[in-house]
Write a protein that holds these residues in place. Structure first.
Motif, PDB file in Angstrom:
ATOM      1  N   HIS A   1       6.141  73.461   4.710  1.00 31.87           N
ATOM      2  CA  HIS A   1       7.548  73.302   5.067  1.00 31.87           C
ATOM      3  C   HIS A   1       7.838  71.807   5.230  1.00 31.87           C
ATOM      4  N   SER A   2       9.024  71.383   4.802  1.00 31.98           N
ATOM      5  CA  SER A   2       9.505  69.997   4.850  1.00 31.98           C
ATOM      6  C   SER A   2       8.905  69.181   3.706  1.00 31.98           C
ATOM      7  N   SER A   3       9.628  68.152   3.293  1.00 26.52           N
ATOM      8  CA  SER A   3       9.327  67.449   2.035  1.00 26.52           C
ATOM      9  C   SER A   3       7.944  66.816   2.002  1.00 26.52           C
ATOM     10  N   LYS A   4       7.623  65.960   2.968  1.00 25.75           N
ATOM     11  CA  LYS A   4       6.351  65.250   2.924  1.00 25.75           C
ATOM     12  C   LYS A   4       5.173  66.222   3.037  1.00 25.75           C
ATOM     13  N   ALA A   5       5.230  67.124   4.015  1.00 27.36           N
ATOM     14  CA  ALA A   5       4.150  68.098   4.160  1.00 27.36           C
ATOM     15  C   ALA A   5       4.057  68.982   2.930  1.00 27.36           C
ATOM     16  N   GLY A   6       5.202  69.273   2.324  1.00 28.16           N
ATOM     17  CA  GLY A   6       5.210  70.113   1.139  1.00 28.16           C
ATOM     18  C   GLY A   6       4.445  69.508  -0.018  1.00 28.16           C
ATOM     19  N   ILE A   7       4.589  68.219  -0.210  1.00 23.56           N
ATOM     20  CA  ILE A   7       3.908  67.544  -1.312  1.00 23.56           C
ATOM     21  C   ILE A   7       2.404  67.426  -1.014  1.00 23.56           C
ATOM     22  N   VAL A   8       2.080  66.941   0.165  1.00 21.99           N
ATOM     23  CA  VAL A   8       0.674  66.756   0.545  1.00 21.99           C
ATOM     24  C   VAL A   8      -0.071  68.091   0.523  1.00 21.99           C
ATOM     25  N   ALA A   9       0.514  69.115   1.109  1.00 20.87           N
ATOM     26  CA  ALA A   9      -0.160  70.407   1.228  1.00 20.87           C
ATOM     27  C   ALA A   9      -0.375  71.065  -0.128  1.00 20.87           C
ATOM     28  N   ARG A  10       0.598  70.957  -1.018  1.00 19.86           N
ATOM     29  CA  ARG A  10       0.457  71.610  -2.316  1.00 19.86           C
ATOM     30  C   ARG A  10      -0.583  70.918  -3.187  1.00 19.86           C
ATOM     31  N   LEU A  11      -0.663  69.608  -3.088  1.00 19.72           N
ATOM     32  CA  LEU A  11      -1.684  68.882  -3.837  1.00 19.72           C
ATOM     33  C   LEU A  11      -3.085  69.241  -3.349  1.00 19.72           C
ATOM     34  N   VAL A  12      -3.256  69.297  -2.032  1.00 20.77           N
ATOM     35  CA  VAL A  12      -4.567  69.629  -1.471  1.00 20.77           C
ATOM     36  C   VAL A  12      -4.937  71.075  -1.792  1.00 20.77           C
ATOM     37  N   ALA A  13      -3.984  71.989  -1.655  1.00 13.81           N
ATOM     38  CA  ALA A  13      -4.264  73.398  -1.955  1.00 13.81           C
ATOM     39  C   ALA A  13      -4.721  73.559  -3.394  1.00 13.81           C
ATOM     40  N   SER A  14      -4.072  72.850  -4.310  1.00 16.42           N
ATOM     41  CA  SER A  14      -4.445  72.927  -5.720  1.00 16.42           C
ATOM     42  C   SER A  14      -5.872  72.434  -5.938  1.00 16.42           C
ATOM     43  N   LYS A  15      -6.239  71.354  -5.252  1.00 18.27           N
ATOM     44  CA  LYS A  15      -7.576  70.795  -5.374  1.00 18.27           C
ATOM     45  C   LYS A  15      -8.648  71.809  -4.990  1.00 18.27           C
ATOM     46  N   PHE A  16      -8.333  72.658  -3.988  1.00 15.61           N
ATOM     47  CA  PHE A  16      -9.298  73.642  -3.504  1.00 15.61           C
ATOM     48  C   PHE A  16      -9.126  75.014  -4.163  1.00 15.61           C
TER      49      PHE A  16
END
Length: 367
Positions: free
Chosen positions: A92-107
């Motif tokens: 949720h929210s722009s910054k967390a949204g970008i960081v979280a989706r990139l990390v989730a993809s990595k794993f």
């Protein structure tokens, strides 16, 4: 064994996105093993811990763009994902949204993102728009589903090619019911209330201007919230000569009770997603006067549950407020229609059910 959901959000302050996420945590914690990650301590952290939900504060997850801290936030969250091993990441929210989706993809973890109003919406400065479109389009490539809180936000995502139509799911905000009800026809003075953080995108000044032009009528304005622009708004009230009729109540935990003591709810904004405070006002049975931004017109039916005002049109805002100030009957009628609309479209039960279906769809696709 419960599936594990990691929620990630940048700020933990009192706000619409945080209240929305808290409702998800409350409503889904019996079905999922929930962990919360946020960039700061505050309201949401306290509430989550009170529900026995584990919380991790990511000290480098900050709201402003900060290249060094942003890279550090990616590493921090990666360490947390490796430790928690979530089945699903919901950001949720722009910054967390970008960081979280990139990390989730990595794993190799599926991710969902809820956009609580886009940073490229109408009214947002163009420099911010350009950056937001690029970063959101990049992050969308690593996202299973994107939840938007209004049809309008879904349209914007497709228009700016930020997401594919099949990625988008509209889930309007929902809130739990409470016992507190307003009486819009009760005795004078008429209390107008605005519940909003003192920061962009809110436009408190427009409401002050409109009310200042009706100084001969018996009204008082309650402003609930806090934030960096509060000193400016206080000074503006003094400049307009209405400081004795404007009450600054600060951040409050008893918003539902305050709404029940008022006659009219107003929200002037330059951009929005779908404000929870409007739904709270409708739940209380108040007529709503709000700027036509984001998904506001999907909640407020102009002329029926309140009035929707073109953004920045103080003259129209003044006219609609005048109608409500002078007519207790109109306030009561609109408040009743608003309450019925809340019951039909904006309950927390509906929001939880629709969010649960998104999770099921994403996790079925994963397997």
């Amino acid at each position: 064994m419960k599936l594990r959901v990691l929620y990630v959000i940048t700020k933990a302050e009192v706000g619409g996105a945080q209240s929305h996420l808290l409702e998800l945590i409350r409503g889904l914690r019996d079905e999922f093993d929930i962990h919360l990650a946020t960039g700061q301590s505050g309201f949401l952290v306290r509430e989550a811990r009170a529900l026995s939900v584990p919380v991790t504060v990511l000290r480098n997850l900050v709201h402003p763009i900060h290249p060094v801290k942003d890279v550090a936030a990616l590493l921090e969250l990666a360490q947390l994902v490796a430790k928690v091993r979530p089945t699903l990441v919901h950001a949720h929210s722009s910054k967390a949204g970008i960081v979280a989706r990139l990390v989730a993809s990595k794993f190799g973890v599926k991710s969902v993102f809820t956009a609580h109003g886009w940073a490229f919406a109408e009214g947002v400065p163009w420099k911010r728009k350009v950056l937001a479109v690029g970063t959101e389009a990049l992050a969308a490539r690593f996202t299973s589903k994107i939840i938007v809180v209004s049809e309008r936000d879904g349209y914007l995502a497709v228009r700016y090619r930020v997401a594919r139509p099949d990625q988008l799911v509209v889930i309007h905000n929902g809130i739990r019911d409470v016992m507190y009800r307003a009486d819009p026809a009760s005795r004078l003075p008429v209390r107008v209330i605005m519940v909003a953080r003192f920061a962009p995108p809110k436009a408190h000044d427009q409401l002050l201007q409109a009310l200042a032009s009706m100084n001969d009528l018996p009204w008082v304005l309650w402003l609930v919230g806090d934030g960096p622009t509060r000193p400016f708004v206080e000074e503006r009230a003094r400049q307009l000569g209405i400081e004795d009729r404007v009450v600054f109540l600060g951040e409050r935990k008893d918003v539902a009770q305050l709404l029940a003591q008022c006659h009219i709810f107003a929200l002037t904004s330059n951009w929005e997603g779908l404000p929870l405070t409007i739904i709270e006002a409708m739940r209380a049975g108040l007529p709503v006067v709000a700027s036509e931004v984001g998904g506001v017109s999907e909640a407020v039916v102009d002329g029926e549950t309140g009035f929707v005002i073109p953004r920045g049109r103080v003259d129209i805002l003044q006219d609609r407020l005048l109608r409500l100030l002078e007519s207790p009957e109109l306030r009561v009628q609109m408040g009743l229609f608003g309450r019925a609309r809340y019951e039909q479209y904006f309950t927390v039960e509906r929001m939880l059910a629709e969010t649960r279906r998104v999770y099921e769809e994403v996790l079925v696709a994963r397997h």
